[in-house]
Motif scaffolding. Structure first.
Motif, PDB file in Angstrom:
ATOM      1  N   UNK A   1     -28.921  61.620  23.504  1.00  0.00           N
ATOM      2  CA  UNK A   1     -29.010  62.154  24.868  1.00  0.00           C
ATOM      3  C   UNK A   1     -27.638  62.093  25.536  1.00  0.00           C
ATOM      4  N   UNK A   2     -27.427  63.032  26.421  1.00  0.00           N
ATOM      5  CA  UNK A   2     -26.208  63.011  27.239  1.00  0.00           C
ATOM      6  C   UNK A   2     -26.416  62.091  28.431  1.00  0.00           C
TER       7      UNK A   2
ATOM      8  N   UNK B   1     -24.583  48.348  25.839  1.00  0.00           N
ATOM      9  CA  UNK B   1     -24.036  49.354  24.922  1.00  0.00           C
ATOM     10  C   UNK B   1     -22.545  49.572  25.170  1.00  0.00           C
ATOM     11  N   UNK B   2     -22.156  49.563  26.446  1.00  0.00           N
ATOM     12  CA  UNK B   2     -20.733  49.688  26.773  1.00  0.00           C
ATOM     13  C   UNK B   2     -19.940  48.518  26.182  1.00  0.00           C
ATOM     14  N   UNK B   3     -20.539  47.347  26.298  1.00  0.00           N
ATOM     15  CA  UNK B   3     -19.847  46.146  25.827  1.00  0.00           C
ATOM     16  C   UNK B   3     -19.624  46.192  24.319  1.00  0.00           C
ATOM     17  N   UNK B   4     -20.651  46.540  23.540  1.00  0.00           N
ATOM     18  CA  UNK B   4     -20.488  46.570  22.086  1.00  0.00           C
ATOM     19  C   UNK B   4     -19.555  47.706  21.670  1.00  0.00           C
ATOM     20  N   UNK B   5     -19.590  48.808  22.421  1.00  0.00           N
ATOM     21  CA  UNK B   5     -18.693  49.938  22.125  1.00  0.00           C
ATOM     22  C   UNK B   5     -17.237  49.529  22.317  1.00  0.00           C
ATOM     23  N   UNK B   6     -16.944  48.914  23.434  1.00  0.00           N
ATOM     24  CA  UNK B   6     -15.548  48.541  23.720  1.00  0.00           C
ATOM     25  C   UNK B   6     -15.105  47.352  22.860  1.00  0.00           C
TER      26      UNK B   6
ATOM     27  N   UNK C   1     -21.154  57.312  23.409  1.00  0.00           N
ATOM     28  CA  UNK C   1     -20.913  56.104  22.613  1.00  0.00           C
ATOM     29  C   UNK C   1     -20.799  56.457  21.133  1.00  0.00           C
ATOM     30  N   UNK C   2     -21.655  57.389  20.686  1.00  0.00           N
ATOM     31  CA  UNK C   2     -21.636  57.792  19.278  1.00  0.00           C
ATOM     32  C   UNK C   2     -20.335  58.531  18.944  1.00  0.00           C
TER      33      UNK C   2
ATOM     34  N   UNK D   1      -9.693  56.155  20.872  1.00  0.00           N
ATOM     35  CA  UNK D   1     -10.245  55.571  22.113  1.00  0.00           C
ATOM     36  C   UNK D   1      -9.516  54.295  22.539  1.00  0.00           C
ATOM     37  N   UNK D   2      -9.567  54.034  23.834  1.00  0.00           N
ATOM     38  CA  UNK D   2      -8.926  52.842  24.404  1.00  0.00           C
ATOM     39  C   UNK D   2     -10.011  51.976  25.022  1.00  0.00           C
ATOM     40  N   UNK D   3      -9.965  50.695  24.757  1.00  0.00           N
ATOM     41  CA  UNK D   3     -10.996  49.795  25.289  1.00  0.00           C
ATOM     42  C   UNK D   3     -10.647  49.321  26.701  1.00  0.00           C
ATOM     43  N   UNK D   4     -11.697  48.964  27.442  1.00  0.00           N
ATOM     44  CA  UNK D   4     -11.555  48.424  28.797  1.00  0.00           C
ATOM     45  C   UNK D   4     -11.880  46.936  28.736  1.00  0.00           C
ATOM     46  N   UNK D   5     -10.886  46.114  28.979  1.00  0.00           N
ATOM     47  CA  UNK D   5     -11.056  44.659  28.875  1.00  0.00           C
ATOM     48  C   UNK D   5     -12.131  44.150  29.814  1.00  0.00           C
ATOM     49  N   UNK D   6     -12.247  44.821  30.982  1.00  0.00           N
ATOM     50  CA  UNK D   6     -13.231  44.361  31.976  1.00  0.00           C
ATOM     51  C   UNK D   6     -14.652  44.469  31.448  1.00  0.00           C
ATOM     52  N   UNK D   7     -14.888  45.464  30.582  1.00  0.00           N
ATOM     53  CA  UNK D   7     -16.238  45.649  30.043  1.00  0.00           C
ATOM     54  C   UNK D   7     -16.567  44.636  28.948  1.00  0.00           C
ATOM     55  N   UNK D   8     -15.568  43.878  28.507  1.00  0.00           N
ATOM     56  CA  UNK D   8     -15.793  42.879  27.469  1.00  0.00           C
ATOM     57  C   UNK D   8     -16.075  41.494  28.046  1.00  0.00           C
ATOM     58  N   UNK D   9     -15.910  41.381  29.368  1.00  0.00           N
ATOM     59  CA  UNK D   9     -16.114  40.075  30.000  1.00  0.00           C
ATOM     60  C   UNK D   9     -17.565  39.641  29.864  1.00  0.00           C
TER      61      UNK D   9
END
Length: 849
Positions: free
Chosen positions: A686-687, A694-699, A738-739, A778-786
């Motif tokens: 889905x879009x 999901x954001x966390x595991x992606x980043x 994410x995919x 892709x570039x990861x966002x450190x804030x989403x890994x907190x």
């Protein structure tokens, strides 16, 4: 694996994408001056040690390093680099010539067939090589420039004042031939009568040829030599700024073998002297005998008549041994007395002269002074042959007799000029004494010997030299390439003459001159191939100035950014390539002083039986068989998943199967089979925006895979991508964004599968411009890994009662309130508690009455 059991259609999509990449030339690296070249793009030059194309083709160990470099190449392209990732063939060599001797088939035909086989195998694995830059060392268009580089070496000398090579025209001495960096000398060589050629030391194993196992003998022959020793000091010092494994640097330093000490002259009579080199001139008074290499030129002048038969027999035995066998520390010492004596310069005492095979002519002066009291090898030799032993260095806390066998620094004894001095001062004083009395001087020597460059083979680059009246001269550059003539018979002549001598018309250069019939060693073509890859179509120059400056550019001394290959080339190939490169740099043809900035050696892949793969063991695994069964992407991913790149590890087909199952799960994450048995996009896609988890595991996956590729830790990158797939399996909806990110990360590892799935996504959802190879990394966002929540252990009177999951932002009061509600805690504080200790984010401890 049958059609029915294939977990996804890799057998269809892999050939499809390989054909697309070839048609679109996706991986062609643009040179300065080419259409669409972008000068703003940073370059990244990734190089594999190019293979010798044998008739056996690849086994699964060969592509390990190629897969690693291909992952880096694809990753760097996505990072916006202009990536040079070429492939070619180191195709001269003995195996093709041996086959020609047996079959009569020209080596060029054999080589062409083998190259075609190798290339087909490499293309099946999906490597992103720039095939427009393919080179072959046996093609005249290539070896013309190998011969041209030889001429630059021949026409150069090493100026010690400027510490670099200069044109021979600048030499002001009387005899330019005496200083040329390519010269002719009569030297003892490893001669293999059966192969009809000279072999390098590393090509001789236990007195036999590495190829064929034929007997090898030592004999003097006229040979072409390259004066690599002129560069010994630079070859050591300039290792420091290279990003190479310390073990490889150490191997190179040891091979060059720098030693500081003194050269000392021992007199035979008023006319004849024997020079020795020693790192311990402070032990001169302890020299009680001398040993010369059996080949030493002076021996025949002083050996006594009665000792001559024993000396002659010993020399013949020594001639049948390789240098490695002769210097083996564990072997029993052998030797023969010559009947002659020399005078020790410090005390004028006569000491016996022996010959022994553990002394090599090519190291130092080919003669040593025996100091048995302070050298393990000399002591063993002296005790065996009952030679006198005099201690001259006293170890701290030991008597002079107890100091026999001591090899460290101590205090000089029994040495009138230097008695009582510590070793370092004793060395300086005795060297000054030797120089004052004209008996010696300080010196630095190297174990490295000049490069024996000529071979008595057909299948090699002919040397661009002609002989006239027993004198040699170089051909004019306009006469290149010198192409080997066709022969009906490739067998060795048996006389020591090379096979080219059979081509009488070709040998006759003119009425007075004949061609040189020796050829170059296989090392020659591989000494500079990385430069030709920069500009392979250039017929005017070995590499264009602009192309060389662009691809070999960088802040560090080495031009190639990443060089990957096996440890079997840890010494000689790297040393020879650095030598040629430095000479060309000195002569102004190159912009950088070193060829390879970062070096990585992949580990050996063993067979499933934990043994080295070989035909005789029957444990060779062919990549084609693996690809037929599981696909190229599974093969690539397993090559990287086996373990750390540099480590040795065994192959496992069960391991391949496990990785293939992972890729099948990736396929089924996006695709489902309809009732007609056709694959279509999953309805779960889905879009929608990914949720927080999901954001966390992606980043986390972006971060881990990026860092792991940079550090070449590919096995843990694959593990992280498995974690991603687990997180998105069995969810109700899968966010397309994410995919797409995940497919980009997986692409360097599994390019066929991800290219196909990207194309399917573009057909089912709003298309993203370009295929997957053109996407940005892709570039990861450190804030989403907190971390949102933390786990805090809870205790009552110091005893563990449970774990509290709570927000990282919780206050002290909120933590206590939540901890009180834990079932076990609640039971134990029913009567209240005296106090509660809270160590923020670490522990909660209730103290009861």
């Amino acid at each position: 694996m049958s059609e029915r059991r294939k977990p996804y259609p890799f057998d269809q999509l892999e050939p499809k994408w390989q054909a697309i990449w070839e048609e679109r030339q996706n991986f062609h690296a643009l040179n300065p001056g080419e259409k669409n070249f972008d000068p703003a793009k940073a370059k990244f030059y990734i190089l594999d040690m190019f293979p010798y194309p044998s008739g056996a083709g690849l086994h699964v160990g060969h592509p390990e390093g190629y897969t690693a470099t291909d992952i880096v190449a694809r990753y760097k392209r996505m990072r916006g680099f202009n990536v040079l990732h070429p492939m070619g063939w180191d195709a001269f060599g003995l195996p093709a010539e041996q086959y020609a001797i047996k079959s009569g088939q020209h080596p060029a035909v054999t080589t062409r067939e083998n190259v075609a086989k190798f290339k087909l195998q490499l293309k099946r694995i999906g490597f992103s090589y720039d095939w427009q830059r393919e080179i072959n060392t046996t093609e005249p268009r290539y070896f013309k420039w190998t011969q041209w580089i030889f001429l630059q070496i021949y026409n150069s000398w090493f100026n010690l004042e400027t510490n670099k090579a200069e044109p021979i025209s600048t030499y002001r001495g009387e005899n330019p031939d005496s200083v040329r960096l390519a010269y002719v000398a009569d030297v003892p060589v490893n001669w293999c009568p059966e192969l009809g050629t000279v072999l390098a030391n590393e090509e001789v194993v236990d007195g036999k040829s590495e190829i064929g196992g034929f007997p090898v003998v030592r004999r003097p022959m006229r040979q072409w030599m390259l004066r690599i020793t002129a560069y010994a000091e630079r070859l050591i010092k300039e290792l420091d700024d290279l990003d190479w494994p310390e073990g490889i640097k150490l191997l190179q330093r040891n091979w060059i073998g720098r030693s500081e000490g003194a050269e000392v002259e021992f007199s035979l009579d008023k006319e004849q002297k024997i020079r020795v080199f020693t790192t311990r001139p402070d032990t001169l008074y302890g020299a009680t005998y001398m040993v010369l290499a059996p080949e030493h030129a002076l021996i025949e002048r002083f050996v006594t008549e009665e000792q001559w038969p024993a000396v002659r027999e010993y020399r013949e035995r020594a001639a049948r041994k390789s240098d490695l066998e002769r210097t083996e520390l564990a072997k029993e010492k052998t030797g023969v007395f010559t009947g002659a004596y020399a005078a020790n310069p410090v005390n004028n005492e006569k000491i016996p002269i022996w010959i022994a095979d553990y002394v090599l002519l090519g190291y130092g002066t080919g003669a040593i002074m025996g100091v048995p009291a302070h050298d393990e090898r000399d002591l063993e030799f002296a005790r065996k042959f009952k030679l006198s032993i005099l201690p001259v260095v006293q170890a701290e806390g030991k008597t002079s007799e107890e100091s026999i066998g001591f090899i460290g620094d101590g205090v000089a004894i029994n040495s009138p000029v230097i008695n009582g001095l510590p070793t370092q001062l004793a060395k300086k004083k005795i060297i000054a004494w030797l120089e004052e009395h004209n008996h010696g001087k300080s010196a630095i020597i190297y174990k490295l010997r000049d490069w024996l460059f000529s071979r008595q083979r057909y299948w090699g680059e002919p040397l661009p030299i002609v002989w006239e009246n027993d004198k040699y001269r170089a051909l004019d550059e306009r006469e290149l390439p010198v192409v080997p003539p066709p022969l009906d018979d490739y067998k060795p002549t048996g006389t020591g003459e090379p096979p080219l001598a059979k081509a009488k018309e070709w040998v006759r250069y003119s009425g007075k001159a004949v061609r040189e019939t020796n050829t170059m060693p296989q090392w020659a073509g591989s000494c500079w191939y990385y430069l030709r890859f920069c500009d392979p179509q250039n017929d005017e120059r070995f590499v264009g100035k602009e192309a060389e400056r662009y691809w070999m550019n960088g802040e560090k001394p080495g031009g190639v950014d990443l060089y990957v290959g096996g440890t079997e080339h840890a010494v000689l190939h790297l040393l020879y390539a650095r030598f040629w490169h430095k000479l060309l740099f000195d002569r102004g043809y190159l912009s950088k002083p070193e060829p390879f900035q970062r070096l990585v050696n992949q580990g050996i892949v063993l067979g499933e039986d934990n043994q080295k793969m070989s035909k005789s063991r029957g444990n060779i695994v062919n990549p084609d068989d693996v690809i037929d069964q599981y696909g190229a992407d599974a093969f690539r991913c397993y090559e990287m998943f086996m373990g750390p790149l540099e480590q040795m590890k065994p192959w496992s087909m069960r391991g391949v199967e496990g990785v293939a199952r992972f890729l099948a799960r990736v396929w089924r994450l996006l695709m489902t089979e309809n009732q007609a048995g056709e694959w279509e996009l999953s309805a779960k896609l889905k879009n929608i925006e990914p949720n927080k988890a999901q954001q966390k595991v992606t980043h986390a996956t972006i971060k881990k895979v990026t860092e792991d590729i940079e550090s070449l830790s590919f096995n843990t990158a694959v593990s992280q991508m498995m974690i991603f797939v687990n997180a998105f399996t069995n969810v109700e909806t899968i966010p397309v964004s994410a995919v797409r990110t995940f497919l980009t990360l997986l692409n360097p590892f599994a390019p066929h599968l991800t290219s196909e799935l990207w194309e399917k996504l573009n057909m089912g959802f709003k298309a993203v411009r370009g295929d997957i190879t053109e996407q940005k990394w892709p570039v990861y966002d450190e804030a989403l890994l907190a971390e949102d929540e933390i786990e805090i252990p809870v205790q009552v009177n110091g005893k563990f009662q449970g774990v509290l999951n709570i927000s990282v932002a919780a206050t002290k009061e909120e933590i206590i309130n939540a901890a009180e509600k834990l079932p076990k805690v609640k039971q134990r504080i029913t009567d209240g508690y005296i106090k509660v200790l809270v160590v923020q984010n670490k522990v909660v401890n209730f103290v009861t009455k």
